[in-house]
Design a protein around this motif. Structure first.
Motif, PDB file in Angstrom:
ATOM      1  N   GLU A  31       0.838  -1.211   0.000  1.00 19.87           N
ATOM      2  CA  GLU A  31       0.000   0.000   0.000  1.00 19.87           C
ATOM      3  C   GLU A  31       0.868   1.255   0.000  1.00 19.87           C
ATOM      4  OE1 GLU A  31      -3.622   2.120   2.491  1.00 19.87           O
ATOM      5  OE2 GLU A  31      -2.791   0.223   3.203  1.00 19.87           O
ATOM      6  N   LEU A  37      -4.670  -1.970  -6.253  1.00 20.40           N
ATOM      7  CA  LEU A  37      -5.443  -3.139  -5.813  1.00 20.40           C
ATOM      8  C   LEU A  37      -5.723  -4.041  -7.002  1.00 20.40           C
ATOM      9  CD1 LEU A  37      -8.071  -1.549  -3.412  1.00 20.40           C
ATOM     10  CD2 LEU A  37      -6.357  -3.241  -2.804  1.00 20.40           C
ATOM     11  N   CYS A  38      -5.861  -5.315  -6.737  1.00 23.54           N
ATOM     12  CA  CYS A  38      -6.237  -6.283  -7.762  1.00 23.54           C
ATOM     13  C   CYS A  38      -7.578  -5.852  -8.344  1.00 23.54           C
ATOM     14  CB  CYS A  38      -6.343  -7.672  -7.126  1.00 23.54           C
ATOM     15  SG  CYS A  38      -7.125  -8.906  -8.174  1.00 23.54           S
ATOM     16  N   GLY A  40      -9.813  -7.632  -9.618  1.00 25.46           N
ATOM     17  CA  GLY A  40     -10.834  -8.668  -9.510  1.00 25.46           C
ATOM     18  C   GLY A  40     -11.019  -9.348 -10.853  1.00 25.46           C
ATOM     19  N   THR A  45     -15.536  -8.110  -7.551  1.00 22.12           N
ATOM     20  CA  THR A  45     -14.387  -7.425  -6.975  1.00 22.12           C
ATOM     21  C   THR A  45     -13.519  -8.440  -6.242  1.00 22.12           C
ATOM     22  OG1 THR A  45     -15.651  -6.915  -4.986  1.00 22.12           O
ATOM     23  CG2 THR A  45     -15.598  -5.224  -6.697  1.00 22.12           C
ATOM     24  N   CYS A  46     -12.272  -8.108  -6.051  1.00 19.85           N
ATOM     25  CA  CYS A  46     -11.328  -8.995  -5.374  1.00 19.85           C
ATOM     26  C   CYS A  46     -11.719  -9.132  -3.911  1.00 19.85           C
ATOM     27  CB  CYS A  46      -9.913  -8.445  -5.501  1.00 19.85           C
ATOM     28  SG  CYS A  46      -8.669  -9.447  -4.668  1.00 19.85           S
ATOM     29  N   THR A  47     -11.956 -10.339  -3.479  1.00 13.22           N
ATOM     30  CA  THR A  47     -12.316 -10.583  -2.077  1.00 13.22           C
ATOM     31  C   THR A  47     -11.089 -10.582  -1.189  1.00 13.22           C
ATOM     32  OG1 THR A  47     -12.218 -12.969  -2.448  1.00 13.22           O
ATOM     33  CG2 THR A  47     -14.370 -11.915  -2.677  1.00 13.22           C
ATOM     34  N   ARG A  49      -8.610  -8.446  -1.461  1.00  7.83           N
ATOM     35  CA  ARG A  49      -8.126  -7.058  -1.325  1.00  7.83           C
ATOM     36  C   ARG A  49      -6.594  -7.025  -1.414  1.00  7.83           C
ATOM     37  NH1 ARG A  49     -10.904  -3.018  -1.963  1.00  7.83           N
ATOM     38  NH2 ARG A  49      -9.869  -1.817  -0.389  1.00  7.83           N
ATOM     39  N   THR A  50      -6.062  -7.721  -2.400  1.00  2.76           N
ATOM     40  CA  THR A  50      -4.631  -7.843  -2.589  1.00  2.76           C
ATOM     41  C   THR A  50      -4.117  -6.752  -3.515  1.00  2.76           C
ATOM     42  OG1 THR A  50      -4.849 -10.229  -2.363  1.00  2.76           O
ATOM     43  CG2 THR A  50      -2.823  -9.436  -3.353  1.00  2.76           C
ATOM     44  N   ARG A  51      -2.930  -6.284  -3.238  1.00  5.96           N
ATOM     45  CA  ARG A  51      -2.277  -5.308  -4.112  1.00  5.96           C
ATOM     46  C   ARG A  51      -1.195  -6.040  -4.911  1.00  5.96           C
ATOM     47  NH1 ARG A  51      -3.326   0.018  -2.999  1.00  5.96           N
ATOM     48  NH2 ARG A  51      -4.643   0.326  -1.179  1.00  5.96           N
ATOM     49  N   CYS A  58      -4.644 -10.839  -8.819  1.00  9.38           N
ATOM     50  CA  CYS A  58      -3.905 -11.621  -7.828  1.00  9.38           C
ATOM     51  C   CYS A  58      -4.126 -13.109  -8.129  1.00  9.38           C
ATOM     52  CB  CYS A  58      -4.373 -11.269  -6.414  1.00  9.38           C
ATOM     53  SG  CYS A  58      -6.080 -11.746  -6.037  1.00  9.38           S
ATOM     54  N   CYS A  61      -7.814 -14.332  -7.650  1.00  7.79           N
ATOM     55  CA  CYS A  61      -8.729 -13.951  -8.728  1.00  7.79           C
ATOM     56  C   CYS A  61      -8.425 -14.695 -10.026  1.00  7.79           C
ATOM     57  CB  CYS A  61      -8.702 -12.441  -8.942  1.00  7.79           C
ATOM     58  SG  CYS A  61      -9.494 -11.533  -7.613  1.00  7.79           S
TER      59      CYS A  61
END
Length: 109
Positions: A31, A37-38, A40, A45-47, A49-51, A58, A61
């Motif tokens: 961050e 952010l990924c 998704g 959306t990406c569950t 919450r990975t960058r 990610c 996903c």
């Protein structure tokens, strides 16, 4: 006590008050490095919450997108408990709750 490089350094941003671990080989977390952010996958959306460094999907996903693609592409045929296969019946026992056996359900990438 052995001295050396800390294998799990904490992010140095915010004067060292960031509780997140730094990215391997970096001094800050994803961050604070400004990684996006990924995105998704289509419609979700990406569950996690990975960058990611590049802004790509990610690993979670990517897997979910592959399984969604397989679900859309593989025909679902009601059977009597035997696998219908991809080009013809393979005859193996289907997995519980799935019309395919484990071998035919395996992703081909």
């Amino acid at each position: 006590m052995r001295r050396g490089i800390d294998p799990h350094p904490v992010c140095e941003a915010d004067d060292g008050r960031c509780p997140t671990l730094a990215v391997v080989g970096e001094t800050q977390c994803a961050e604070h490095l400004g990684w996006p952010l990924c995105p998704g996958r289509v419609g979700h959306t990406c569950t996690a919450r990975t960058r990611t460094r590049t802004g790509d999907q990610c690993a979670t996903c990517q897997d979910e997108a592959r399984y969604a693609r397989l679900d859309a592409e593989l025909p679902v045929t009601v059977t009597d408990g035997t696998c219908p296969g991809h080009t013809g019946p393979c005859g193996r026992t289907a997995m519980p709750g799935d019309p395919y056996c484990a071998r035919c359900r395996t992703a081909r990438t």
